[in-house]
Each structure stands twice: as structure tokens, then as C-alpha cells.
Design an enzyme around this catalytic site. Sequence first.
Site, PDB file in Angstrom:
ATOM      1  N   ALA A  17       0.842  -1.313   0.051  1.00 41.78           N
ATOM      2  CA  ALA A  17      -0.080   0.037  -0.207  1.00 41.78           C
ATOM      3  C   ALA A  17       0.826   1.242   0.176  1.00 41.78           C
ATOM      4  CB  ALA A  17      -0.943  -0.009   1.108  1.00 41.78           C
ATOM      5  N   ARG A  27      10.758   7.208  -1.182  1.00 39.80           N
ATOM      6  CA  ARG A  27      12.249   7.170  -1.600  1.00 39.80           C
ATOM      7  C   ARG A  27      12.329   7.177  -3.050  1.00 39.80           C
ATOM      8  NH1 ARG A  27      13.668   3.324   3.308  1.00 39.80           N
ATOM      9  NH2 ARG A  27      11.470   2.953   2.984  1.00 39.80           N
ATOM     10  N   LYS A  80       5.434   2.180  -5.774  1.00 44.28           N
ATOM     11  CA  LYS A  80       6.938   1.594  -5.942  1.00 44.28           C
ATOM     12  C   LYS A  80       6.714   0.243  -6.361  1.00 44.28           C
ATOM     13  CE  LYS A  80       8.516   0.174  -1.898  1.00 44.28           C
ATOM     14  NZ  LYS A  80       9.539   0.371  -0.578  1.00 44.28           N
ATOM     15  N   GLY A 137       1.758   2.679   8.404  1.00 47.58           N
ATOM     16  CA  GLY A 137       2.701   2.014   8.710  1.00 47.58           C
ATOM     17  C   GLY A 137       2.483   0.471   8.438  1.00 47.58           C
ATOM     18  N   THR A 138       3.587  -0.375   8.491  1.00 47.87           N
ATOM     19  CA  THR A 138       3.321  -1.855   7.895  1.00 47.87           C
ATOM     20  C   THR A 138       2.399  -2.659   9.147  1.00 47.87           C
ATOM     21  OG1 THR A 138       5.563  -2.106   9.089  1.00 47.87           O
ATOM     22  CG2 THR A 138       5.556  -2.217   6.784  1.00 47.87           C
ATOM     23  N   ASN A 193      13.786  -8.952 -55.547  1.00 46.25           N
ATOM     24  CA  ASN A 193      14.873  -8.063 -55.421  1.00 46.25           C
ATOM     25  C   ASN A 193      14.596  -6.494 -55.398  1.00 46.25           C
ATOM     26  OD1 ASN A 193      17.429  -6.975 -55.190  1.00 46.25           O
ATOM     27  ND2 ASN A 193      18.235  -8.389 -56.343  1.00 46.25           N
TER      28      ASN A 193
HETATM   29  C1  UD1 Z   1      10.453  -2.676   6.487  1.00 43.61           C
HETATM   30  C2  UD1 Z   1      10.570  -3.257   7.877  1.00 43.61           C
HETATM   31  C3  UD1 Z   1      12.261  -3.380   8.299  1.00 43.61           C
HETATM   32  C4  UD1 Z   1      12.823  -4.447   7.067  1.00 43.61           C
HETATM   33  C5  UD1 Z   1      12.461  -4.012   5.775  1.00 43.61           C
HETATM   34  C6  UD1 Z   1      12.755  -5.209   4.782  1.00 43.61           C
HETATM   35  C7  UD1 Z   1       8.893  -2.316   9.190  1.00 43.61           C
HETATM   36  C8  UD1 Z   1       8.472  -1.426  10.102  1.00 43.61           C
HETATM   37  N1  UD1 Z   1      10.229  -2.260   8.743  1.00 43.61           N
HETATM   38  O1  UD1 Z   1      10.928  -1.381   6.264  1.00 43.61           O
HETATM   39  O2  UD1 Z   1      12.315  -3.911   9.577  1.00 43.61           O
HETATM   40  O3  UD1 Z   1      14.200  -4.688   7.572  1.00 43.61           O
HETATM   41  O4  UD1 Z   1      11.168  -3.964   5.662  1.00 43.61           O
HETATM   42  O5  UD1 Z   1      12.519  -4.783   3.430  1.00 43.61           O
HETATM   43  O6  UD1 Z   1       8.216  -3.109   8.864  1.00 43.61           O
HETATM   44  N2  UD1 Z   1       3.397  -0.641   3.476  1.00 43.61           N
HETATM   45  C9  UD1 Z   1       2.113  -0.871   3.491  1.00 43.61           C
HETATM   46  N3  UD1 Z   1       1.428   0.148   4.217  1.00 43.61           N
HETATM   47  C10 UD1 Z   1       2.504   1.090   5.071  1.00 43.61           C
HETATM   48  C11 UD1 Z   1       3.670   1.090   4.849  1.00 43.61           C
HETATM   49  C12 UD1 Z   1       4.322   0.245   4.231  1.00 43.61           C
HETATM   50  O7  UD1 Z   1       1.492  -1.491   2.926  1.00 43.61           O
HETATM   51  O8  UD1 Z   1       1.487   2.013   5.740  1.00 43.61           O
HETATM   52  C13 UD1 Z   1       4.081  -1.587   2.499  1.00 43.61           C
HETATM   53  C14 UD1 Z   1       4.940  -0.916   1.489  1.00 43.61           C
HETATM   54  O9  UD1 Z   1       4.185  -0.473   0.185  1.00 43.61           O
HETATM   55  C15 UD1 Z   1       6.225  -1.971   1.349  1.00 43.61           C
HETATM   56  C16 UD1 Z   1       6.425  -2.851   2.490  1.00 43.61           C
HETATM   57  O10 UD1 Z   1       4.990  -2.428   3.264  1.00 43.61           O
HETATM   58  O11 UD1 Z   1       5.835  -3.058   0.339  1.00 43.61           O
HETATM   59  C17 UD1 Z   1       7.558  -2.254   3.332  1.00 43.61           C
HETATM   60  O12 UD1 Z   1       7.380  -0.791   3.863  1.00 43.61           O
HETATM   61  P1  UD1 Z   1       8.656   0.129   3.643  1.00 43.61           P
HETATM   62  O13 UD1 Z   1       8.221   1.274   3.999  1.00 43.61           O
HETATM   63  O14 UD1 Z   1       9.432  -0.186   2.472  1.00 43.61           O
HETATM   64  O15 UD1 Z   1       9.474  -0.648   4.918  1.00 43.61           O
HETATM   65  P2  UD1 Z   1      10.821  -0.517   5.197  1.00 43.61           P
HETATM   66  O16 UD1 Z   1      11.210   0.704   5.788  1.00 43.61           O
HETATM   67  O17 UD1 Z   1      11.982  -1.027   3.926  1.00 43.61           O
HETATM   68 CA    CA Z   2      11.259  -1.526   1.849  1.00 41.53          CA
END
Ligand code: UD1
Ligand code: CA
Length: 460
Positions: A11, A16, A23, A78-79, A377
Amino acid sequence: MKNIMAIVLSAGEGTRMKSRLPKVLHQVCGRPMIEYAIDRLEELGIDKKIVIIGYKGSLVKRALGKRVDYVWQKEQLGTGHALAQCRKALARFRGDLLVLGGDTPLLTTPTLKKLIETHREKDALVTILTAILKPPTGYGRVIRHGDETIRKIVEEEDATIIELANEEVNAGTYCFKREAIFQALEKIRPENVQEEYYLTDAIEVLTKKGHKVSAYTTDKSDEIIGINSRKDLALANKIVRERILNRLMLNGVTIIDPLTVTIDQEVEIGQDTIIYPFTIIEGKTKIGRDCIIGPAVQILDSKIANQVEIKNSSIQNSIVESEARIGPYAHLRPKSKIGKRAKIGNFVEIKKSTIGTESKVSHMSYIGDATLGEDINIGAGTITCNYDGFKKYPTFIEDQVFVGSNTNFIAPVKIGKGAVIGAGSTITEDVPPYALAIARGRQRNIKGWAKKKRTAKAQK
Ligand code: UD1
Ligand code: CA
């Protein structure tokens, strides 16, 4: 695989990347990176797959279609927050959850399998995929107790100097027991530098309660690379490219200089074909046996038969039949079909045209919207004038026609079998079979004309 579901976190915007495209849709060797995750899940035989979408989610949906189910995360908090959005969709599911990011395209099926096996063997609530990275920069660090059991994951932004030195990193790929994770996610708070709900914080919630958290540490650290920036994307492309080229070489394709060759994932190439440097083969291209491709050839979505030679040329959406010769410096535009043993030579452009068996267009020509028979040709500099500024018109040239150099065919026009066209002709009318057509001004020689001029000049 039974009693398991997969969730792909996709999501995020991918700030970056500095891009208008989400992405996970950025391409690695010709395919959106998220498709790599979905391919692995299909290879594992995981039927139920949920992709969490948010930022420009409809684009992600369009790319993956019916291969997966979707859950929306309206705000990207956040994740941990992302995974929590699945609670409802999983209400009736009892089993393991494989959770991964849509931004880790290099993971392989055996590694994911090992993660799931470890999780089941150890009967853990959570199993984390980890790797030792030198340097570990950019990843969450895995912090263990003195006895090696997992304590927590700390994000780089929130880590102490001592924690930062830890080289074991979180791949962002986990196996959870479903019951455990949603309870733990309720406890996490966005009290960190990024003010986000971290999925990783759920680990500490569980370990603090004395629950069992295990890890599978892969020694293939390349696989866990997460794509956060264009630099990461270039690295992923390099690694996938190497994998593709290695597979092709193992299957009997010679690649003279793998460092300068790019071949997309879905390209197929037959045995004993040789790929010369600076060649790019893209899309769903299929190349046969014993071909010589390159140097400096770019082919997209085309079908090349056996024993074809192509040098310094560009080919899109076209078909080239066996033993044909293309180039150097030819351009086959979409919907062109080059017959067996035909030759398309230097500085020739072919557009939406069929060139029959053994026909030759050897030098500096434009053939567009034309149908050429066999054994023809085409002289140097021949042009099909297919466009009058308003509409496009076809040219038909039948078998065994000989076209003298520098001919213009004003389409629509048809040249009958075996006809001969005098060099320099501008052909505006159909030519019957076996006729000679000449359409140019007659030459006139005026005796002594130049001598007179020269004498006059000398006397001035
Ligand atoms: C995350 C991990 C980190 C790990 C790394 C590995 C967390 C907090 N950190 O960091 O420990 O080493 O991945 O690659 O989990 N996403 C959502 N919704 C959100 C935020 C993110 O769906 O609200 C998705 C992103 O689209 C992405 C994935 O989750 O595909 C990871 O998110 P990203 O922001 O890239 O996390 P990292 O900072 O890489
Ligand atoms: Ca990542």
C-alpha cells in the site's frame, strides 16, 4: 500448501523512489516487482493471496488482476497498520500467515519454503526471515538475547549505536500464527521516529509475554534486498539479470559478454544461439536455435525462428522466419513479417509489411504497409510512398519482381509477378505481370554544351 495464506504489503507510496508510480509497479527485468512475490506464492501453491493496496491502489489492482484478492489500507500508517486491515478478511481463517513486502522481488521459493518449514517445526507463533548483511544499512535490526533467542526488531531510525552495529537484519518476511498476530497488533503504538505503526513492534509485544518467536536465517543474503530507492532498483535489476543469463547459459545459449546484455524474464532462447554484446531482448520474445543475435540488437515482443542472424538492429512486435538475415542497422517496426532466407539490409525500415521467402531489401529502403511475395529483389533506395498526408495505402509486389534502385511506389499500387521496374522510376500505376515499367524523364545529351560554357568563362 495447506492451512496457509499469504499477505503482500503493497500500500505504500515508496516516497524514496521519488516517482508518480507506486513503488511495487516499478519494473525489474521487464516486470513489475510485485509480480515476483505473486509468482513465488503461486509456486509454493498458496491459493489464498491478499495484496494490501493503498497509494494508487487501482493501478496495482489493474496490474495483478484476478491473480489475488485485495484489501485496502486507505491511509498508510505503517506496516503494522497495513496488516491489521486484513483482520476482517481473515476472521474465519485458522492457520499460518505468510507476510511479505511487495518490494522484495529477489526472494526465491526454496527460501520461503524453508521459512514456513522452520515455523512449523518449531511450532512458533512468529518466525522471521533474517540475513546477515554487511553493511546492514537501511534495514530493521534483529536483536537477540544472550541465549540467541529473539528479543525484538528495531528500525534503523530508532536504533541505538550498539543496535546499529548488529548485522542481522529483518527481511520483512514473516510467518505468523493467525491468532497471535492480530492480538499483538492491537498493542503497537506509533511512538517512534517515523510515527508509524510498525509491524516489527508486534515481535516485542509477543516476546515480552514469553511467547516463542523464532527465525530462519538465510545465507543467501542477496535475496532479501528490499527496493526502496532507484539505486536499490538498479541493484535488483542487476541480480535478476544475472539469474536470467545464468539460466539461459545453463540451457545452452552462448552469451559472449553477460555484463552488457539485458534479457527479460519471459524471453525464451533456443540452444546454440549466440548473443553478442550490447544486446537487449525484451518482453515475450522467443528466439530459436542456432541464431546469431548482436552486437547491439534490441528486440521486443517478437518471434525469431532458427538460424537467424541479426546485427545492430531494432525489432518490435515482428516475426522473422528461419535463416533470415537482418541488419546491420535495420528497423523492423510492429507487425512486420520477414520470410525464410529473406534479407533486410543496411538502413532499411520495414513497417507493417510482409516480405516473402528469399526476398531481399538490402540497402536504404522504406517498406511500409506492403505485401511482398517471394524471391523479389528490391534495389537500393526504394521507397513505398504509403501516406498522402491523410491516409495510408498498401503496396503489393508479386513473386520474382525486380525493382531497380531508387524507385518510388506511389501507393496504392500493385506490381504483377516477374515484372521489372527500371531504376529511378516513380510508379503511380499498376504494372502487369512480366512487364518492364520505366517512369522517369528521358535523358537528353546536348553535344558540346559544356565546352562552350567553359571557353566563355576562360575568356572573361
Ligand atoms: C520494513 C521493515 C524493516 C525491514 C524492511 C525489509 C517495518 C516497520 N520495517 O522497512 O524492519 O528490514 O522492511 O525490507 O516493517 N507498506 C504498506 N502500508 C504502509 C507502509 C508500508 O502496505 O502503511 C508496505 C510497502 O508498500 C512495502 C512494505 O510495506 O511494500 C514495506 O514498507 P517499507 O516502507 O518499504 O518498509 P521499510 O522501511 O523497508
Ligand atoms: Ca522496504
